[in-house]
Design a protein around this motif. Structure first.
Motif, PDB file in Angstrom:
ATOM      1  N   ASN A   1      27.070  37.957  34.861  1.00 35.34           N
ATOM      2  CA  ASN A   1      27.298  38.762  34.211  1.00 35.34           C
ATOM      3  C   ASN A   1      26.048  39.286  33.995  1.00 35.34           C
ATOM      4  OD1 ASN A   1      28.408  40.172  31.355  1.00 35.34           O
ATOM      5  ND2 ASN A   1      28.868  38.699  30.705  1.00 35.34           N
ATOM      6  N   TYR A   2      25.348  38.236  33.270  1.00 37.28           N
ATOM      7  CA  TYR A   2      23.664  38.868  32.507  1.00 37.28           C
ATOM      8  C   TYR A   2      23.587  40.050  33.951  1.00 37.28           C
ATOM      9  CZ  TYR A   2      24.874  35.487  28.666  1.00 37.28           C
ATOM     10  OH  TYR A   2      25.248  35.130  27.442  1.00 37.28           O
ATOM     11  N   LEU A   3      23.434  40.129  34.980  1.00 31.84           N
ATOM     12  CA  LEU A   3      22.521  40.285  36.493  1.00 31.84           C
ATOM     13  C   LEU A   3      23.118  41.432  36.594  1.00 31.84           C
ATOM     14  CD1 LEU A   3      21.855  37.549  39.096  1.00 31.84           C
ATOM     15  CD2 LEU A   3      20.742  38.617  38.132  1.00 31.84           C
ATOM     16  N   THR A   4      24.508  41.642  36.258  1.00 31.95           N
ATOM     17  CA  THR A   4      25.093  43.398  36.093  1.00 31.95           C
ATOM     18  C   THR A   4      24.998  44.339  34.306  1.00 31.95           C
ATOM     19  OG1 THR A   4      26.842  42.650  37.471  1.00 31.95           O
ATOM     20  CG2 THR A   4      27.091  44.561  36.198  1.00 31.95           C
TER      21      THR A   4
ATOM     22  N   TRP B   1      33.827  44.950  31.830  1.00 35.93           N
ATOM     23  CA  TRP B   1      33.837  43.584  32.769  1.00 35.93           C
ATOM     24  C   TRP B   1      34.915  43.005  32.487  1.00 35.93           C
ATOM     25  CZ3 TRP B   1      30.720  41.721  35.564  1.00 35.93           C
ATOM     26  CH2 TRP B   1      30.468  39.943  36.144  1.00 35.93           C
ATOM     27  N   ASN B   2      35.501  42.374  30.742  1.00 33.74           N
ATOM     28  CA  ASN B   2      36.708  41.197  30.790  1.00 33.74           C
ATOM     29  C   ASN B   2      37.780  41.385  31.252  1.00 33.74           C
ATOM     30  OD1 ASN B   2      34.839  40.545  28.242  1.00 33.74           O
ATOM     31  ND2 ASN B   2      35.925  41.590  27.205  1.00 33.74           N
ATOM     32  N   LEU B   3      38.124  42.475  31.964  1.00 32.21           N
ATOM     33  CA  LEU B   3      39.304  42.560  33.039  1.00 32.21           C
ATOM     34  C   LEU B   3      39.434  41.418  34.533  1.00 32.21           C
ATOM     35  CD1 LEU B   3      42.412  43.889  34.535  1.00 32.21           C
ATOM     36  CD2 LEU B   3      40.744  45.494  35.280  1.00 32.21           C
ATOM     37  N   PHE B   4      37.818  41.910  34.418  1.00 33.61           N
ATOM     38  CA  PHE B   4      37.245  41.463  35.891  1.00 33.61           C
ATOM     39  C   PHE B   4      37.124  39.313  35.808  1.00 33.61           C
ATOM     40  CE2 PHE B   4      33.650  39.425  38.471  1.00 33.61           C
ATOM     41  CZ  PHE B   4      33.609  39.408  39.074  1.00 33.61           C
ATOM     42  N   ALA B   5      36.116  39.813  34.646  1.00 33.81           N
ATOM     43  CA  ALA B   5      36.373  38.018  34.725  1.00 33.81           C
ATOM     44  C   ALA B   5      37.189  37.589  33.477  1.00 33.81           C
ATOM     45  CB  ALA B   5      35.049  38.082  33.091  1.00 33.81           C
ATOM     46  N   GLN B   6      38.133  38.142  32.861  1.00 32.58           N
ATOM     47  CA  GLN B   6      39.717  37.162  32.643  1.00 32.58           C
ATOM     48  C   GLN B   6      40.188  37.168  33.403  1.00 32.58           C
ATOM     49  OE1 GLN B   6      40.696  39.296  29.436  1.00 32.58           O
ATOM     50  NE2 GLN B   6      39.415  38.786  28.223  1.00 32.58           N
ATOM     51  N   GLY B   7      40.908  38.343  34.140  1.00 27.96           N
ATOM     52  CA  GLY B   7      41.926  38.020  35.835  1.00 27.96           C
ATOM     53  C   GLY B   7      41.062  36.826  36.499  1.00 27.96           C
ATOM     54  N   SER B   8      40.125  37.306  36.944  1.00 27.13           N
ATOM     55  CA  SER B   8      40.571  36.369  38.490  1.00 27.13           C
ATOM     56  C   SER B   8      40.037  35.010  37.161  1.00 27.13           C
ATOM     57  CB  SER B   8      39.019  36.774  38.469  1.00 27.13           C
ATOM     58  OG  SER B   8      37.712  36.558  38.208  1.00 27.13           O
ATOM     59  N   VAL B   9      39.399  34.776  36.784  1.00 24.92           N
ATOM     60  CA  VAL B   9      39.607  33.206  35.883  1.00 24.92           C
ATOM     61  C   VAL B   9      41.260  32.803  36.033  1.00 24.92           C
ATOM     62  CG1 VAL B   9      39.322  31.603  33.806  1.00 24.92           C
ATOM     63  CG2 VAL B   9      37.710  32.830  34.910  1.00 24.92           C
ATOM     64  N   ALA B  10      41.710  33.735  35.032  1.00 22.43           N
ATOM     65  CA  ALA B  10      43.232  33.208  35.412  1.00 22.43           C
ATOM     66  C   ALA B  10      43.760  33.134  36.757  1.00 22.43           C
ATOM     67  CB  ALA B  10      43.664  34.356  33.728  1.00 22.43           C
ATOM     68  N   ALA B  11      43.450  34.402  37.307  1.00 16.71           N
ATOM     69  CA  ALA B  11      44.077  33.937  38.619  1.00 16.71           C
ATOM     70  C   ALA B  11      44.045  32.372  39.021  1.00 16.71           C
ATOM     71  CB  ALA B  11      43.401  34.793  39.877  1.00 16.71           C
TER      72      ALA B  11
END
Lengths: 329, 299
Positions: free
Chosen positions: B200-203, B92-102
């Motif tokens: 995040n909460y829904l997944t 999850w962190n890869l997805f969340a961090q990666g897309s926000v940082a993008a």
């Protein structure tokens, strides 16, 4: 060698006011119908809004690329569209789409049908007053902004120094920034490693190379930027008035360096308000005024003309200036 | 004079597909991607006393907190709960961090892109790249905790890197889409932060899917993030299903939780995960490369 076909626009071709909304006086603007001789034939008037760009894009550009051009700028126009009301959030956009309110634009043509051919090994100065379009032209050539119409062809790798500190990270040290900036210019890490020592030598920053860039003065930053671009050994060097912040000794050094560049067959495009520098460095000069290349030729001639015009203008009073503008129109 | 004439490096009238041109340019600027990733890691951890330990500490602390909070709620239905949570968080962190940082990386480098040519997707790719490096660092504590809790080693553990690759491609796609939007609209960043928290909460990341009502479970099958997360979790600690029980208003009541051994997703799910990752990436790449010419006006 350098050629420009000077644009002789009709008096009512677009000026700064531009077309707002539906009325398009810009039909005449397109670079398409211009003949090589510089005689202008004008497109149909009264096109609807937005037709100018498409019309200009369709026609054949005036100059054809040849293999000994370092830079070819052919019928290039650049339009900035500034919305009369700024929509910068999705929320506003959605509301507008639902209520079907459209936004008008104020158009500003930063470049108007510029034709420029720069051969390999040429060094060309761009002169002109503030806001004439010199930097816009550099940006179009440096691939930062795509032209609205017309064509730009560049051969070889380009090192642009368009604004001070572009591509530097303030938190990183000088050493780290050399590699970062080199990579931003498209050079590999091994290549930068080879060049590292000579970059540091040239910039004279040995003592500060491991301090963060934010502690550097603007002169020091300019030195580092020029040193990287110079050692990167580009085919085309684009310099936009950044050397003026360095001290005299460093300016001298840059001058010598640029002369050496020229001798090696590197092409230089140089924007400056320091006309003496233009004299020393560039054989040719182009005078840009209101987005048009109005005069090009040997540097002394162009610079003198430009200087005279500036002096004449500053000798006028405000009322006289307004009258001159009226007569011109 | 130079002997050879340099090749055309830029032609504004070039009719090639921008999607291909951009790919070529990214390859030419690959050393910049590497540089940006290492710069990002350096700047982020240079000033913190714990340095690189912090990369692993952050999800570790989250895991401890979640374990304390949720082991009471979820009880014994999910064995090796801390490992289960950490495996999910890594993905999850890869997805969340990666897309926000993008997003922030592209917009934050706008001033550079206004002054010199750099293929803009480099900033999206490097953002996801540094999130990927962070992920590799968190895989180490994941393995350590799993060994400490005596989770039996199973060959299915080797599927976790595959799930990581899939989620990386997916994140690149989402990052390209969301960063394109954020160039044009400056409220996208805040909106996305809210959305991603809700997402995040829904997944099912820190709870097993079988505590959800049946109808939600059926929807989750179409959530690619759930598929990536559960693939990693199932590969390391197995999955939990409810057996028996009766359906009361769409919810199973009274069944017993049974834990199945670690496994890799069946072929159909594997195909779906690869397809959704590449589909989102393709959409993102096309959208980004089609609009990038307009970026310079909006930075």
């Amino acid at each position: 060698m350098l050629t420009t076909s000077n644009s002789s626009d009709s008096p009512d071709s677009p000026r700064e006011n531009g077309a707002n909304g539906g009325h398009g006086a810009n039909g005449a603007h397109g670079g398409s119908e211009r003949k090589l001789s510089g005689n202008a034939t004008f497109g149909a008037r009264g096109n609807r809004f937005g037709a100018a760009a498409t019309q200009a894009g369709r026609g054949a550009p005036t100059l054809e690329p040849s293999s000994d051009d370092a830079i070819l700028v052919s019928g290039v126009s650049l339009r900035y569209r500034m919305p009369t009301e700024r929509i910068s959030s999705l929320k506003e956009q959605v509301i507008r789409t639902i209520t079907r309110r459209t936004v008008g634009y104020n158009e500003f043509w930063a470049l108007r049908n510029i034709n420029l051919r720069i051969k390999f090994g040429d060094s060309v100065a761009l002169v002109g007053r503030n806001g004439a379009g010199k930097s816009s032209l550099l940006k179009v050539i440096a691939r930062v902004i795509a032209p609205t119409s017309g064509r730009v062809v560049v051969r070889g790798n380009v090192a642009p120094i368009i604004e001070l500190g572009a591509g530097f990270h303030p938190e990183l040290t000088g050493r780290e920034n050399i590699f970062l900036n080199g990579a931003m210019l498209g050079f590999s890490e091994p290549a930068m490693k080879r060049k590292f020592d000579s970059i540091v030598d040239f910039s004279e920053l040995e003592a500060f190379i491991d301090s963060p860039i934010r502690t550097y003065s603007s002169g020091m930053t300019a030195r580092l930027a020029f040193a990287i671009a110079a050692e990167a050994d580009p085919d085309l060097l684009i310099v936009d008035e950044v050397l003026s912040v360095g001290d005299e000794a460093f300016q001298k050094k840059c001058e010598t360096r640029m002369v050496r560049f020229r001798e090696r067959g590197c092409t230089i495009l140089y924007v400056t308000h320091a006309l003496d520098m233009a004299y020393k460095l560039c054989e040719r000069a182009v005078w840009i005024e209101e987005g048009r290349a109005i005069y090009s030729g040997p540097t002394p001639k162009v610079v003198n003309l430009f200087r005279e015009s500036m002096e004449f203008e500053s000798s006028l009073s405000a009322t006289q200036k307004r009258q001159v503008v009226k007569v011109e129109r | 004079m130079r002997q050879s004439v340099p090749a055309v490096s830029y032609d504004s009238a070039r009719t090639q597909l921008q999607a291909l041109v951009e790919a070529q340019e990214v390859w030419r600027y690959r050393s910049l991607v590497r540089n940006l990733v290492s710069r990002d890691l350096k700047v982020r951890y240079k000033r913190s006393a714990l340095g690189f330990v912090w990369v692993t500490l952050n999800p570790l602390l989250t895991t401890i907190v979640l374990s304390i909070a949720f082991s009471y709620l979820i009880g014994s239905s999910q064995p090796y709960y801390p490992v289960f949570v950490l495996a999910g968080l890594v993905i999850w962190n890869l997805f969340a961090q990666g897309s926000v940082a993008a997003m922030s990386n592209l917009v934050g480098n706008g001033s550079t892109l206004r002054r010199m040519y750099i293929p803009p997707s480099v900033f999206v790719i490097s953002a996801v790249g540094s999130a990927l490096v962070n992920l590799v660092f968190t895989l180490i504590p994941l393995v350590l905790i799993a060994l400490a809790m005596r989770v039996p080693f199973h060959l299915t553990w080797l599927y976790i890197p595959i799930a990581c690759v899939q989620v990386t491609i997916f994140t690149l796609g989402v990052g390209l889409i969301i960063s394109t939007m954020s160039v044009f609209f400056n409220d996208i960043y805040e909106m996305y932060l809210v959305l991603i928290t809700a997402f995040n909460y829904l997944t099912p990341v820190f709870y097993p899917i079988n505590i959800l009502p049946i109808w939600l479970q059926r929807i989750e099958v179409y959530n690619p993030m759930y598929l990536f997360v559960s693939a990693a979790q199932t590969a390391i600690v197995g999955s939990t299903v409810t057996v028996g029980g009766t359906l009361v208003q769409g919810r199973l009541v009274g069944g017993t939780s049974v834990t199945l051994p670690p496994a890799i997703p069946d072929l159909k799910v594997q195909l779906i995960t690869w397809a959704s990752a590449f589909l989102v990436f393709t959409i993102g790449w096309l959208l980004f490369t089609r609009t990038e010419a307009k970026f310079a006006y909006h930075f």
